[in-house]
Design an enzyme around this catalytic site. Structure first.
Site, PDB file in Angstrom:
ATOM      1  N   ASN A  36      17.106  43.052  34.970  1.00 43.32           N
ATOM      2  CA  ASN A  36      18.269  43.669  35.438  1.00 43.32           C
ATOM      3  C   ASN A  36      18.021  45.102  34.988  1.00 43.32           C
ATOM      4  OD1 ASN A  36      20.786  44.597  35.829  1.00 43.32           O
ATOM      5  ND2 ASN A  36      21.902  43.411  34.471  1.00 43.32           N
ATOM      6  N   LYS A  83      20.183  47.532  35.409  1.00 43.63           N
ATOM      7  CA  LYS A  83      21.250  48.085  35.446  1.00 43.63           C
ATOM      8  C   LYS A  83      21.479  49.453  35.850  1.00 43.63           C
ATOM      9  CE  LYS A  83      21.600  45.518  31.109  1.00 43.63           C
ATOM     10  NZ  LYS A  83      22.316  45.189  29.933  1.00 43.63           N
ATOM     11  N   HIS A 124      28.086  39.846  35.432  1.00 47.04           N
ATOM     12  CA  HIS A 124      27.658  40.417  33.987  1.00 47.04           C
ATOM     13  C   HIS A 124      28.682  40.886  33.382  1.00 47.04           C
ATOM     14  CE1 HIS A 124      25.402  42.822  31.346  1.00 47.04           C
ATOM     15  NE2 HIS A 124      24.457  42.144  31.859  1.00 47.04           N
ATOM     16  N   GLU A 136      28.921  43.253  31.643  1.00 51.26           N
ATOM     17  CA  GLU A 136      29.408  44.570  31.655  1.00 51.26           C
ATOM     18  C   GLU A 136      30.413  44.933  32.800  1.00 51.26           C
ATOM     19  OE1 GLU A 136      25.169  46.097  31.839  1.00 51.26           O
ATOM     20  OE2 GLU A 136      25.308  45.521  29.847  1.00 51.26           O
ATOM     21  N   GLU A 156      24.420  34.741  28.469  1.00 51.13           N
ATOM     22  CA  GLU A 156      24.219  36.269  27.868  1.00 51.13           C
ATOM     23  C   GLU A 156      25.511  36.271  26.834  1.00 51.13           C
ATOM     24  OE1 GLU A 156      21.614  38.944  30.521  1.00 51.13           O
ATOM     25  OE2 GLU A 156      23.629  39.213  30.875  1.00 51.13           O
ATOM     26  N   GLY A 161      21.869  44.572  24.528  1.00 46.62           N
ATOM     27  CA  GLY A 161      21.631  45.680  24.094  1.00 46.62           C
ATOM     28  C   GLY A 161      21.569  46.072  22.784  1.00 46.62           C
ATOM     29  N   SER A 198      19.028  40.992  24.442  1.00 44.61           N
ATOM     30  CA  SER A 198      17.709  41.482  23.657  1.00 44.61           C
ATOM     31  C   SER A 198      16.520  40.546  23.607  1.00 44.61           C
ATOM     32  CB  SER A 198      18.298  41.605  22.039  1.00 44.61           C
ATOM     33  OG  SER A 198      19.310  42.719  22.055  1.00 44.61           O
TER      34      SER A 198
END
Ligand code: 13P
Length: 249
Positions: free
Chosen positions: A9, A11, A94, A96, A166, A172, A212
């Site tokens: 991904n 992003k 996701h 985000e 996730e 991240g 990560s």
């Protein structure tokens, strides 16, 4: 048969030129070194057609798609438009998107249906935030996400869905879920699927881990019986790291 998948991904990273270069590098590697793992890259919407043109050994995914099928929705990109670029997958839900753009499980249910109608495969993301895990509520949170967004589907439709677990606290941050934490949640997700759909649906479901994941920890994560691959963020932006993660299988 359960498919093994590693998806990158990207992003909101990469210019068109850098994206084409990275995609070509990864594609070239797997052309020369075929793998049974399905390798997917997810560049930004506007790069899908150009990046897609350079691919022959790996697959293409969008990172999102609209919750309506067509019409006056300025700035949105429909599942049909994504399909027309040659992409095969769409990442949906996701964290985000959930956190910064207020996407919830009901909206995601609509998006999943629109994506499936186009013959695209959703990669449905779920996962708890740190406070939810610390409160011991992580199983409930993930169960609600999966139930609300996926349980209206038929077993045939579900067959085209990939789930990505996730944990938000691992995205991240450099803090990876331990292999045991990942396995525990993946087995739980498979159990929820088994309870609602038949055994085949649960056994065939590909469940990816994301957060990560990097070359140094991918092997330990992927070794688990219910971890069928990864959804990779930062480490997917470097061809060597991304390839090394895929080769961890
Ligand atoms: P990182 O691999 O950078 O933690 O991101 C994971 C992710 O969000 C993939 O969708």
């Amino acid at each position: 048969m359960r498919k093994l998948i590693v998806a990158g991904n990207w992003k909101m990273n990469m210019t068109l030129q850098d994206g084409i270069k990275l995609a070509a590098e990864v594609n070239e590697f797997f052309k020369k070194n075929p793998t049974e793992v399905e390798v997917i890259i997810a560049p930004s919407y506007i790069h899908l057609p150009d990046v897609g043109r350079s691919l022959s050994s790996i697959s293409l995914s969008a990172q999102n798609s609209a919750s309506e099928s067509a019409g006056a929705f300025t700035g949105e990109v429909s599942a049909e438009m994504i399909k027309s670029t040659g992409a095969q997958y769409v990442i949906l839900g996701h964290s985000e998107r959930r956190t910064y753009y207020g996407e919830d499980d009901n909206l995601l249910r609509r998006k999943i249906i629109l994506v499936l109608e186009q013959g695209l495969k959703p990669i449905f993301c779920c996962g708890e935030i740190l406070a939810e895990r610390e409160a011991g509520n992580h199983f409930n949170v993930v169960k609600n996400q999966v139930e609300t967004s996926l349980f209206d589907l038929s077993a045939d439709e579900l067959d085209n869905v990939v789930i990505a677990y996730e944990p938000v606290w691992a995205i991240g941050t450099g803090v990876t879920a331990s292999p045991d934490q990942a396995q525990e949640m993946h087995a739980y997700i498979r159990e929820i699927i088994r309870a609602k759909f038949e055994e085949t649906a649960a056994e065939n479901m590909t469940i990816l881990y994301g957060g990560s994941c990097k070359p140094s920890n991918a092997r330990e994560l992927f070794k688990n019986p219910d971890v069928d691959g990864g959804l990779i963020g930062g480490a997917a932006l470097k061809a060597d790291d991304f390839i090394a993660i895929i080769q961890s299988f």
